[in-house]
Design an enzyme around this catalytic site. Structure first.
Site, PDB file in Angstrom:
ATOM      1  N   ASP A 184      31.515  34.352 -45.659  1.00  0.00           N
ATOM      2  CA  ASP A 184      32.429  35.189 -44.853  1.00  0.00           C
ATOM      3  C   ASP A 184      32.353  34.903 -43.370  1.00  0.00           C
ATOM      4  O   ASP A 184      33.167  35.418 -42.607  1.00  0.00           O
ATOM      5  CB  ASP A 184      32.107  36.668 -45.124  1.00  0.00           C
ATOM      6  CG  ASP A 184      32.430  37.042 -46.559  1.00  0.00           C
ATOM      7  OD1 ASP A 184      31.520  37.478 -47.277  1.00  0.00           O
ATOM      8  OD2 ASP A 184      33.590  36.820 -46.960  1.00  0.00           O
TER       9      ASP A 184
ATOM     10  N   HIS B 293      22.322  36.889 -47.595  1.00  0.00           N
ATOM     11  CA  HIS B 293      22.880  36.791 -48.947  1.00  0.00           C
ATOM     12  C   HIS B 293      21.783  37.147 -49.942  1.00  0.00           C
ATOM     13  O   HIS B 293      20.617  36.814 -49.744  1.00  0.00           O
ATOM     14  CB  HIS B 293      23.376  35.363 -49.227  1.00  0.00           C
ATOM     15  CG  HIS B 293      24.337  35.288 -50.359  1.00  0.00           C
ATOM     16  ND1 HIS B 293      23.924  35.243 -51.672  1.00  0.00           N
ATOM     17  CD2 HIS B 293      25.686  35.282 -50.380  1.00  0.00           C
ATOM     18  CE1 HIS B 293      24.997  35.202 -52.451  1.00  0.00           C
ATOM     19  NE2 HIS B 293      26.067  35.218 -51.707  1.00  0.00           N
TER      20      HIS B 293
END
Ligand code: SDX
Length: 428
Positions: free
Chosen positions: A363, A306
């Protein structure tokens, strides 16, 4: 609200310059370089904007090092445990959690704007059954501006925000029904937002459909967790497009296109396809972890890493436990969940991932839950969009009201040819 807390000094070509250092309400600090070019003739360059703040915002706070996420000051884990998605929509868009009367009024508005114009159904007919639902969603949202032209007044804006929030789930469900050749199921006003979506997705004329409380609760949680995430790629796109004065529907349609990318909202679909590939390959997850570490493989461990979180994404942590509970409550066993767990365990103990601070993101587990709910893989990014819509709407609204806001127009450093004469044909 920011305050100037100090001054940054820049020594450039023998000249000393000063720039204010501002601090946000959570202690984040930024050097305000809005006068840099005027003062020094220089610009900054920051590909991917990893070090660049595009705006000041009071909507969502993330501390990537500590794995903190909050919407208007409320921690995500408390919102996920105690508040429903429509309350979160109200919080993000209007700035406060609704009282009972406000919530009832808001829900009434959303129910009574959930139909799309009957003429819009014709748009679906032009798409092949294989059309990706994100292609349909972005086109349909942009087309809403043909039915609800914006007159740029606040009453209009609020009505269009309500319309979009109410209609996106109908468009999403219709795109699914279209893809499987089943008749559209119209919204029902006696169901919750999540219950109504599930009903429109899975009801068939031949038999009554009863909304499962387990699925309704799981969907509500997923939508709350996806509702906003400060200046991510798709939200920044919504702000960028809106900064030109483009209408709300055009701005959100652009955000949908940005979300579709596999590095962003498309990652949940990629994660599922990755887990299925590993499962087909004898569940040899170690092989895929090794592949992800080799640059030349071109393979990434989707659902990992991320830009902001350099510790576990708090949403991934919540979803990891939700996946367990939903599968148990549904009596499902999913080998992909076992593979996901093994992947996570191996990666979190591997120096490649540890050094780069790569952890599971939102996700990584969401697709396993969507799959358990019977939602097809190519609808996963649509689910992300349904969740993210209130965040886009809130950020767009904040941008329109920001006195510092002006059309977004970054600069560049030119690296092309210097001035030269145009050659004749003979010289080319
Ligand atoms: C979302 O921004 C948001 O807030 C987004 C989001 C939201 O709610 O809106 O949180 C939703 O988009 C989550 C992210 C979903 N995407 C994926 O899961 C795709 C896989 N992850 C990556 O591609 C990547 O981690 C990003 C895109 C998420 C972040 O990319 P960055 O910040 O540009 O980091 P990078 O690509 O420069 O990676 C840094 C290093 C590189 O190695 P080195 O060049 O330093 O040797 O880490 C490596 C990368 O190769 N790396 C990975 C990896 N992610 C990064 N290596 C293997 N597998 C991965 N998944």
């Amino acid at each position: 609200m920011t305050t100037q807390v100090a001054t940054a000094r820049l020594s450039l070509e023998g000249v000393e310059y000063e720039f204010p250092i501002v601090e946000g309400t959570e202690g984040e600090k930024a050097i305000d370089i809005s006068q840099l070019r005027a003062k020094t003739g220089h610009i900054t360059i920051d590909p991917g904007y990893g070090n660049t703040g595009a705006c000041k915002s009071s909507i969502t706070f993330i501390d990537g090092e500590k794995g903190i996420l909050s919407y208007r000051g409320y921690p995500i884990d408390e919102l996920a445990a105690r508040v429903d998605f429509i309350e979160v929509c109200h919080l993000l868009i209007f700035g406060h959690l609704p009282d009972r009367a406000e919530l009832d009024h808001f829900k009434h508005d959303l129910m009574h704007h959930s139909l799309i114009h009957e003429e819009m159904k014709k748009f679906f007919e032009g798409y092949p059954p294989s059309a990706h639902p994100m292609a349909i969603l972005s086109a349909m949202v942009a087309s809403l501006s043909a039915y609800y032209p914006e007159r740029n007044d606040d009453r209009d804006e609020k009505l269009n925000i309500i319309r979009l929030l109410a209609k996106l789930k109908t468009i999403a469900a219709f795109s699914y029904k279209k893809s499987i050749g089943q008749p559209y199921v119209y919204p029902r006003n006696d169901l919750s937002y999540c219950g109504d979506f599930l009903h429109m997705m899975f009801a068939v004329p031949a038999e009554p459909y009863k909304v499962s409380p387990v699925l309704e609760h799981a969907l509500n949680l997923l939508l709350v967790l996806h509702a906003d995430h400060e200046q991510n790629c798709s939200t920044s796109t919504v702000r960028m497009v809106g900064s030109s004065g483009a209408n709300l529907f055009a701005s959100i349609a652009a955000g949908l296109c940005a979300l579709w990318g596999p590095l962003h909202g498309g990652a949940n679909q990629e994660v599922l396809e990755m887990l299925e590939a590993i499962h087909r390959d004898g569940s040899d997850y170690q092989k895929y972890v090794e592949m992800a570490k080799r640059k030349d493989s071109g393979f990434r461990l989707f659902g990992f890493g991320h830009r902001v979180y350099k510790s576990l994404d708090p949403r991934a942590n919540i979803l990891k436990h939700t996946a367990d509970r939903v599968l148990d409550e549904l009596g499902h066993k999913d080998p992909l969940l076992d593979i996901a767990r093994e992947l996570e365990a191996v990666a979190l103990n591997d120096s490649y991932f540890i050094e780069r601070k790569l952890y599971p993101n939102v996700d990584f587990y969401s697709g396993i839950i969507y799959r358990a709910m019977g939602i097809p893989t190519n609808m996963f990014t649509v689910m992300f969009a349904l969740g993210r819509l209130p965040g886009w709407l809130a950020q767009w609204k904040e941008m329109k009201r920001d006195p510092a806001n002006r059309i977004n127009r970054p600069r560049q450093i030119y690296t092309g040819e210097n001035r030269r004469a145009i050659p004749t044909f003979e010289q080319r």
